[in-house]
Design a protein around this motif. Structure first.
Motif, mmCIF file in Angstrom:
data_model
loop_
_atom_site.group_PDB
_atom_site.id
_atom_site.type_symbol
_atom_site.label_atom_id
_atom_site.label_comp_id
_atom_site.label_asym_id
_atom_site.label_seq_id
_atom_site.Cartn_x
_atom_site.Cartn_y
_atom_site.Cartn_z
ATOM 1 N N GLU A 673 0.834 -1.205 0.000
ATOM 2 C CA GLU A 673 0.000 0.000 0.000
ATOM 3 C C GLU A 673 0.868 1.254 0.000
ATOM 4 O O GLU A 673 0.574 2.231 -0.708
ATOM 5 C CB GLU A 673 -0.915 -0.019 1.230
ATOM 6 N N GLU A 674 1.945 1.253 0.770
ATOM 7 C CA GLU A 674 2.823 2.421 0.822
ATOM 8 C C GLU A 674 3.594 2.599 -0.481
ATOM 9 O O GLU A 674 3.833 3.726 -0.924
ATOM 10 C CB GLU A 674 3.789 2.286 2.004
ATOM 11 N N MET A 675 4.006 1.494 -1.108
ATOM 12 C CA MET A 675 4.689 1.577 -2.404
ATOM 13 C C MET A 675 3.773 2.247 -3.432
ATOM 14 O O MET A 675 4.191 3.131 -4.178
ATOM 15 C CB MET A 675 5.094 0.180 -2.882
ATOM 16 N N ARG A 676 2.507 1.800 -3.458
ATOM 17 C CA ARG A 676 1.548 2.390 -4.392
ATOM 18 C C ARG A 676 1.222 3.834 -3.991
ATOM 19 O O ARG A 676 1.006 4.696 -4.844
ATOM 20 C CB ARG A 676 0.283 1.548 -4.438
ATOM 21 N N GLY A 677 1.178 4.078 -2.685
ATOM 22 C CA GLY A 677 0.876 5.433 -2.211
ATOM 23 C C GLY A 677 1.933 6.418 -2.651
ATOM 24 O O GLY A 677 1.621 7.565 -3.032
ATOM 25 N N ARG A 678 3.208 6.005 -2.608
ATOM 26 C CA ARG A 678 4.272 6.904 -3.060
ATOM 27 C C ARG A 678 4.175 7.159 -4.567
ATOM 28 O O ARG A 678 4.580 8.221 -5.052
ATOM 29 C CB ARG A 678 5.633 6.306 -2.707
ATOM 30 N N GLY A 679 3.643 6.196 -5.304
ATOM 31 C CA GLY A 679 3.479 6.378 -6.746
ATOM 32 C C GLY A 679 2.281 7.229 -7.101
ATOM 33 O O GLY A 679 2.210 7.768 -8.215
ATOM 34 N N THR A 680 1.316 7.345 -6.163
ATOM 35 C CA THR A 680 0.114 8.134 -6.439
ATOM 36 C C THR A 680 0.442 9.584 -6.759
ATOM 37 O O THR A 680 -0.239 10.226 -7.572
ATOM 38 C CB THR A 680 -0.834 8.070 -5.221
ATOM 39 N N LYS A 681 1.486 10.111 -6.141
ATOM 40 C CA LYS A 681 1.873 11.505 -6.373
ATOM 41 C C LYS A 681 2.118 11.756 -7.851
ATOM 42 O O LYS A 681 1.617 12.733 -8.424
ATOM 43 C CB LYS A 681 3.131 11.805 -5.558
ATOM 44 N N TRP A 682 2.870 10.850 -8.490
ATOM 45 C CA TRP A 682 3.207 11.052 -9.905
ATOM 46 C C TRP A 682 2.003 10.806 -10.802
ATOM 47 O O TRP A 682 1.845 11.468 -11.832
ATOM 48 C CB TRP A 682 4.386 10.154 -10.288
ATOM 49 N N LEU A 683 1.148 9.868 -10.403
ATOM 50 C CA LEU A 683 -0.075 9.640 -11.178
ATOM 51 C C LEU A 683 -1.018 10.831 -11.075
ATOM 52 O O LEU A 683 -1.677 11.188 -12.062
ATOM 53 C CB LEU A 683 -0.775 8.364 -10.683
ATOM 54 N N ASP A 684 -1.076 11.428 -9.890
ATOM 55 C CA ASP A 684 -1.938 12.606 -9.721
ATOM 56 C C ASP A 684 -1.461 13.745 -10.621
ATOM 57 O O ASP A 684 -2.272 14.450 -11.225
ATOM 58 C CB ASP A 684 -1.949 13.055 -8.257
ATOM 59 N N TRP A 685 -0.162 13.922 -10.692
ATOM 60 C CA TRP A 685 0.370 14.965 -11.569
ATOM 61 C C TRP A 685 0.019 14.678 -13.021
ATOM 62 O O TRP A 685 -0.313 15.581 -13.787
ATOM 63 C CB TRP A 685 1.887 15.062 -11.405
#
Length: 976
Positions: A673-685
């Motif tokens: 979940e944390e690995m995906r959470g850190r990737g969410t930032k770039w997906l949001d951008w």
């Protein structure tokens, strides 16, 4: 001189900075020696990039004198006075093989298509390289027992017997693999007689090829020889190492090649140690990744060893996972991460075998004027010179169409001399408008001469002659061979690039001046060198070969690139020292790439012959993954869909996520979940770029122009358009917008109708009363051939339409005789009109045919090649026959007195029947009244010209749908 003892076999763990740890280990072993002692060390590495990186690390660590660093291709320098340069890239061998493959395909056409000959040749060349690299003689393949295999493999075996004779004749001119094998064998013999006193080290190669393994074995036997294996997983349990006869892991495991090389040296397990005991490595992460990659039969060890890993969320805190919805979102997220690295002043490397993805990332970075250092460069076929040369080929591999030629004329390299470039662009625009508006469809010297008559610029004549000369050069005479086609190809390319003023100072314009042009010229020189060995070839086959050769080449980027952003392949990534590493495209099909299909030997034959298995590539890709994912800061990206199809995550990523998902007591699910959470930032951008402000959609238009601007003249066929799509009349007659014709008119129904009308007009006009039905039919078919040759560029369309006319020829001739027994033609393709004074309106027409019967009444015919309107449609929409009859009765056709109309009909050429106008359901006088009412209404300024008012079908297109913004509104919407 006393040298420190470095002999033995060593490894460097996955995820560490390999060049730095290699340099640390070298300097630590030579720390007590004088600097000149280090200078006598000879280091062999696997790539030029690794040599550069090792040199950089030695400089950074303060080494004053450096060891001699060689690549595998330079090992011949270790034999005194016998240096042999690496064979240069040559197409001669490949063309010689292609001649043999061509004979095979011609003798047995069921093997492959002619267009696949070069691809087959390349696969055969790769097979020969592999045989030489793995020291597999042809005899071993010829002696294989294939009695239980299909006939295809027997034919392959027989063909390889021919290759055996060819290879025997080629021994004096070896290719790279044969040359390298010969050099290493010579080096082994030299060392056996003259063992070197100085230390020799080979590093960075896992011995995946037999030739390299032989060199490793030779070095380990030296008095002071050392081997350093890359990415060796010291966390792998010793019971899984296996033994020489049976490696404990399968071939697709990342450590298989390291273990196979180690056991080939005949050393016990305890002899394999770390090269640098103080290496900086993440042991917990190596344990986690190594455990996730355990072979499938022992995956149950996850249950026992997984809980011992500790808090895996802490172990994976430097791993980020991006799972995007599409490859576009994935590449955009990567681009944002790379831009962020610039702001953070960090070095970043993007690693991916997926070239489509990396090119998309580069394209997105270009919006910020950022150019990354892409090790793969640009595919030569996609460079300006490569595209230009491929476009030139298309001129003589098929009909020269306007589309092909205008694409070339607009290319920046065409007429790229400094003089008259502006005039050239003006002429191209003028000539294109001529072909889009005039009644010409074939790009020929005759039509260019017609255009020239209207040109006023004095340079136009010279320019037109230049175009005509190139068109003439595209025609082949005699039987072409490879050399002749190549010379013609380059000659036309030079002529196009130089422009009309070709001379000694301007032989090829700017075609070869840029970096990509110079690279193309080098390839062409090599093709020219090899061309005498090529057999006779067609132009289309030449195009296949030339385009395939260009596709294999890449041009390095010479423009300034950003020093901290790099795009590397998996091989280059082994030498990385970046602070951030991105593993992109982590899906099956990229990580790993699909196994290459060998058309010459199947899996069983390859195994028995001792060749590499398809799993070898998977194992090497797995090794690259293991080395990369253990890096200090990793971003893993993948897309869940590609072209709307679901993707499958890479097997190694899948195993890692499954392992973490099962370690609930070790915070495994939390780690994911944390690995995906850190990737969410770039997906949001990335997703923010999709947030565009929605504009209010256009409403269905129904413009109401002033009365004096409304059309005062329409044709008979436009009345149907006025009823069904009034907006088209508004756009054409009031806005004065007319759609341009396509450059290359496709064989569409409209063109077919125009040509068929012309054929039957000429046929009826040239009717010979004393001809037999067979002679009349032959006349009709001769006229058909002539018209199709003049008007239709596509040979396929010519044949298809000719067959359509041929099918109806007997019927039409028979019906024509019946028609002439009852009446005779008095007008063919005649123009006419009637004037309505009360409305100030003119109705124009061109009637296909008007006959007069024995009673002095007119009979009207209209040829239809498409759908014929039924009586109901004629009553309400398609009023062509009614209106033509009104014009005839009013004497609207010149040279024809007013006549009463007996009947009018459509001649359905597709279904071989006649459809009469429904005069029995509505009289001409009634229709005249309704027509006047229709025109009167549209002359009223309160009446709007509604878009798509009553189309025959919803899916029918209008030439003016783009202007009316159809799609933003639907036919159910109210008018504006």
């Amino acid at each position: 001189m006393i040298f420190p003892n470095i002999s033995g076999i060593f490894g460097i763990s996955p995820g560490v900075n390999f060049p730095r740890e290699l340099a640390n280990g070298i300097l630590s072993r030579f720390a007590s020696s004088e600097p000149e002692v280090l200078a006598n060390l000879q280091v062999i590495v696997n790539s030029t990039r690794m040599r550069h990186r090792l040199t950089e690390e030695l400089i950074e660590l303060g080494a004053m004198l450096h060891p001699r660093i060689l690549t595998l291709a330079e090992v011949s320098q270790l034999i005194p006075n016998s240096y042999k340069p690496n064979p240069s890239f040559s197409l001669v061998h490949k063309f010689e093989l292609m001649a043999l493959v061509q004979k095979l395909v011609e003798a047995q056409p069921d093997i492959a298509a002619q267009s696949s000959i070069y691809a087959l040749t390349k696969s055969l060349s790769d097979l020969i390289d592999e045989m030489q690299g793995e020291s597999v003689p042809v005899e071993k393949i010829l002696n294989l027992d294939i009695s239980d295999l299909s006939g295809h493999w027997k034919r392959s075996q027989l063909f390889l017997n021919i290759i055996k004779k060819y290879l025997e004749n080629r021994q004096t001119d070896p290719d790279e693999e044969a040359w390298l094998r010969h050099i290493i064998l010579s080096l082994k013999s030299y060392w056996a007689e003259n063992p070197p006193k100085n230390p020799i080290l080979i590093a960075g190669s896992s011995g995946s090829r037999a030739t390299t393994r032989q060199l490793i074995q030779a070095i380990i036997k030296l008095p002071n020889g050392a081997v350093v294996l890359p990415g060796f997983d010291f966390t792998l349990p010793s019971e899984l190492w296996g033994q020489k006869e049976h490696i404990g892991v399968p071939e697709d495991h990342p450590q298989y090649r390291n273990l196979k090389t180690f056991f080939a040296l005949g050393l016990p397990q305890e002899k394999l140690k770390k090269w640098y005991l103080k290496e900086t490595s993440n042991i917990p992460l190596q344990n986690l990744i190594g455990l996730s990659l355990r072979p499938a039969p022992v995956t149950d060890c996850w249950l026992s060893e997984g809980p011992k890993l500790g808090d895996v969320s802490e172990i994976t805190k430097k791993i980020t996972l991006v799972e995007a919805d599409s490859i576009r979102d994935e590449s955009l997220a990567i681009a944002f991460r790379m831009v962020s690295a610039i702001k953070e002043e960090k070095s970043l490397i993007l690693v991916s075998p997926n070239r489509k993805l990396t090119r998309m990332v580069s394209a997105y970075l270009s919006t910020w004027d950022i150019v990354p250092d892409d090790s793969a460069g640009v595919p030569l076929q996609l460079t300006p010179s490569g595209r230009f040369l491929r476009l030139v080929i298309s001129l003589f591999t098929g009909p020269v169409t306007a589309t092909k030629f205008f694409t070339l004329l607009k290319h920046p390299l065409t007429h790229s001399c400094e003089d008259f470039r502006t005039d050239h662009l003006e002429f191209v625009q003028s000539l294109e408008l001529f072909f889009r508006t005039a009644d010409v469809s074939i790009f020929s010297t005759e039509n260019i001469s017609i255009w020239l008559k209207e040109a006023k610029n004095p340079y136009a004549a010279k320019w037109a002659n230049w175009i005509c000369d190139i068109l003439n050069k595209c025609k082949f005479q005699g039987s072409p061979n490879f050399e002749k086609i190549l010379d013609k190809h380059i000659g036309i390319a030079n002529a196009l690039a130089s422009g009309p003023g070709q001379n000694e100072n301007n032989n090829s314009g700017g075609l070869w001046k840029q970096n990509n042009g110079r690279h193309c010229l080098k390839i062409i020189e090599k093709i020219k060198e090899a061309s005498p060995t090529a057999s006779s070839i067609t132009a289309s086959r030449y195009a296949d070969v030339f385009n395939s050769i260009l596709a294999e080449e890449h041009v390095p980027e010479i423009n300034p690139t950003h020093p901290n952003l790099m795009i590397w392949g998996t091989l280059e990534a082994r030498a990385h020292n970046a602070e951030v590493l991105i593993l992109a495209g982590m899906n099956e099909g990229s990580w790993p790439a699909p196994a290459v299909i060998d058309p010459w030997l199947n899996r069983k034959m390859r195994k028995e012959a001792g060749l590499l298995s398809p799993e070898r590539r998977i194992g090497l890709s797995a090794h690259d993954y293991q080395q990369s994912v253990c890096s200090p800061n990793v971003l893993i990206t993948r897309s869940t869909k590609d072209n709307e199809a679901e993707t499958v995550p890479s097997r190694w990523l899948n195993r890692l996520l499954n392992l973490l998902g099962g370690l609930s007591e070790n915070s495994g699910p939390k780690a994911v979940e944390e690995m995906r959470g850190r990737g969410t930032k770039w997906l949001d951008w990335a997703n923010e770029t999709k947030d565009v402000s929605l504009k209010k959609p256009a409403k269905r238009p129904s413009p109401k122009p002033p009365k004096d601007t409304r059309p005062k003249r329409l044709s008979v066929t436009e009345i149907k358009t006025l009823i069904r799509d009034p907006y088209a009349i508004y756009a054409k007659h009031i806005l004065k917008l007319k759609p341009l014709r396509p450059l290359h008119e496709s064989a569409d129904p409209l063109l077919r109708g125009i040509i068929i009308h012309k054929i039957f007009e000429q046929f009826v006009e040239n009717w010979q009363q004393d001809f037999s039905e067979l002679d009349q039919k032959n006349l009709l078919l001769d006229l058909t051939r002539k018209q199709l040759a003049e008007k239709v560029a596509s040979p396929t369309a010519q044949l298809f339409w000719f067959s359509r006319v041929e099918k109806i020829a007997d019927w039409f001739v028979s019906e024509e005789e019946n028609r002439r027994n009852l009446c005779k033609p008095i007008a063919l393709e005649k123009k006419g009109k009637i004037v309505i004074p009360s409305l100030g309106f003119d109705l124009t027409a061109q009637v296909d045919r008007v006959d007069i019967n024995q009673n002095g009444e007119a009979v009207i015919y209209d040829y239809k090649t498409g759908a014929v309107p039924n009586k109901n449609v004629q009553l309400h929409f398609d009023k062509q026959l009614f209106l033509l009859s009104l014009i005839v009765e009013n004497g609207g056709f010149s040279d024809i007195a007013p006549l009463s109309v007996a009947n009018a009909s459509f001649i359905d050429l597709s279904n071989k029947k006649a459809v009469l106008a429904p005069f029995d359901q509505e009289s001409l006088e009634t229709h005249r009244r309704k027509f006047h009412l229709l025109i009167e209404r549209y002359l009223n300024p309160d009446q709007g010209f509604t878009a798509r008012r009553a189309m025959f079908r919803i899916e029918d297109n209008s030439d003016y749908d783009g202007i009316s913004r159809f799609g933003e509104w639907s036919i159910t919407d109210e008018v504006q």
